[in-house]
Scaffold this motif. Structure first.
Motif, mmCIF file in Angstrom:
data_model
loop_
_atom_site.group_PDB
_atom_site.id
_atom_site.type_symbol
_atom_site.label_atom_id
_atom_site.label_comp_id
_atom_site.label_asym_id
_atom_site.label_seq_id
_atom_site.Cartn_x
_atom_site.Cartn_y
_atom_site.Cartn_z
ATOM 1 N N ARG A 1 0.826 -1.289 0.085
ATOM 2 C CA ARG A 1 0.029 -0.047 -0.017
ATOM 3 C C ARG A 1 0.965 1.329 0.045
ATOM 4 O O ARG A 1 1.677 1.387 0.795
ATOM 5 C CB ARG A 1 -0.882 0.132 1.257
ATOM 6 C CG ARG A 1 -1.797 1.104 1.032
ATOM 7 C CD ARG A 1 -2.877 0.926 2.338
ATOM 8 N NE ARG A 1 -2.700 -0.023 3.065
ATOM 9 C CZ ARG A 1 -2.999 -0.380 4.580
ATOM 10 N NH1 ARG A 1 -3.400 1.077 5.072
ATOM 11 N NH2 ARG A 1 -2.679 -1.054 5.329
ATOM 12 N N ILE B 1 0.833 5.414 0.035
ATOM 13 C CA ILE B 1 0.304 6.662 0.239
ATOM 14 C C ILE B 1 1.268 7.698 -0.167
ATOM 15 O O ILE B 1 2.233 7.987 0.501
ATOM 16 C CB ILE B 1 -0.176 6.856 1.755
ATOM 17 C CG1 ILE B 1 -1.261 5.545 2.086
ATOM 18 C CG2 ILE B 1 -0.877 8.029 1.784
ATOM 19 C CD1 ILE B 1 -0.932 4.818 3.407
ATOM 20 N N ALA C 1 -6.923 11.133 -10.875
ATOM 21 C CA ALA C 1 -6.778 10.015 -10.191
ATOM 22 C C ALA C 1 -6.066 9.026 -11.229
ATOM 23 O O ALA C 1 -5.054 8.363 -10.840
ATOM 24 C CB ALA C 1 -7.853 9.266 -9.266
ATOM 25 N N HIS D 1 -1.954 7.780 -10.697
ATOM 26 C CA HIS D 1 -1.587 6.136 -10.828
ATOM 27 C C HIS D 1 -0.721 5.946 -11.860
ATOM 28 O O HIS D 1 0.028 5.012 -11.569
ATOM 29 C CB HIS D 1 -2.922 5.432 -10.438
ATOM 30 C CG HIS D 1 -3.805 5.498 -9.428
ATOM 31 N ND1 HIS D 1 -4.388 4.542 -8.761
ATOM 32 C CD2 HIS D 1 -3.905 6.533 -8.433
ATOM 33 C CE1 HIS D 1 -4.931 4.803 -7.675
ATOM 34 N NE2 HIS D 1 -4.599 6.075 -7.490
ATOM 35 N N ASP E 1 -2.769 5.451 -2.931
ATOM 36 C CA ASP E 1 -3.645 6.713 -2.522
ATOM 37 C C ASP E 1 -2.659 7.734 -2.929
ATOM 38 O O ASP E 1 -1.470 7.968 -2.206
ATOM 39 C CB ASP E 1 -3.697 6.773 -0.989
ATOM 40 C CG ASP E 1 -4.576 8.201 -0.569
ATOM 41 O OD1 ASP E 1 -4.553 9.067 -1.382
ATOM 42 O OD2 ASP E 1 -4.861 8.137 0.657
ATOM 43 N N GLN F 1 -1.932 11.775 -3.945
ATOM 44 C CA GLN F 1 -2.771 13.065 -3.945
ATOM 45 C C GLN F 1 -1.674 14.222 -4.221
ATOM 46 O O GLN F 1 -0.334 13.839 -4.085
ATOM 47 C CB GLN F 1 -3.127 13.303 -2.468
ATOM 48 C CG GLN F 1 -4.308 12.072 -1.864
ATOM 49 C CD GLN F 1 -5.508 12.336 -2.901
ATOM 50 O OE1 GLN F 1 -6.169 13.236 -3.197
ATOM 51 N NE2 GLN F 1 -6.310 11.139 -3.035
#
Length: 89
Positions: free
Chosen positions: A46, A48, A59, A63, A84, A86
């Protein structure tokens, strides 16, 4: 455990090119033990990440940027990647 540390360091090294202001990488492989893709030792991670280069991007585009820097690590040693991504607020 060293393998996990090495893989996270490699992901961190690759994503440094995006000049993140924040980057967390978690190994979630233990949550997927026994899954087909995990049988060869590949991991589930994962990520972030907050980076100025994501400003104004969708988004999907964010990615794609991340995957571009990790593409040769998929499907091994990365089997699955939760993102995630941002822009700074």
């Amino acid at each position: 455990m060293p393998e996990t540390t090495d893989r996270i360091a490699l992901i961190r090294e690759r994503l440094a090119a995006l000049e993140p202001v924040s980057l967390d990488i978690l190994d979630d492989s233990h949550l997927h033990a026994g899954h087909e893709g995990s049988k060869n030792g590949a991991g589930h991670y994962r990520v972030i990440i907050v980076a100025p280069c994501f400003t104004g991007l969708s988004a999907v585009a964010r990615h794609r940027l991340v995957y571009h820097h990790l593409q040769d690590l998929i499907p091994y040693p990365i089997h699955a990647l939760a993102l995630d991504a941002q822009a700074p607020k």
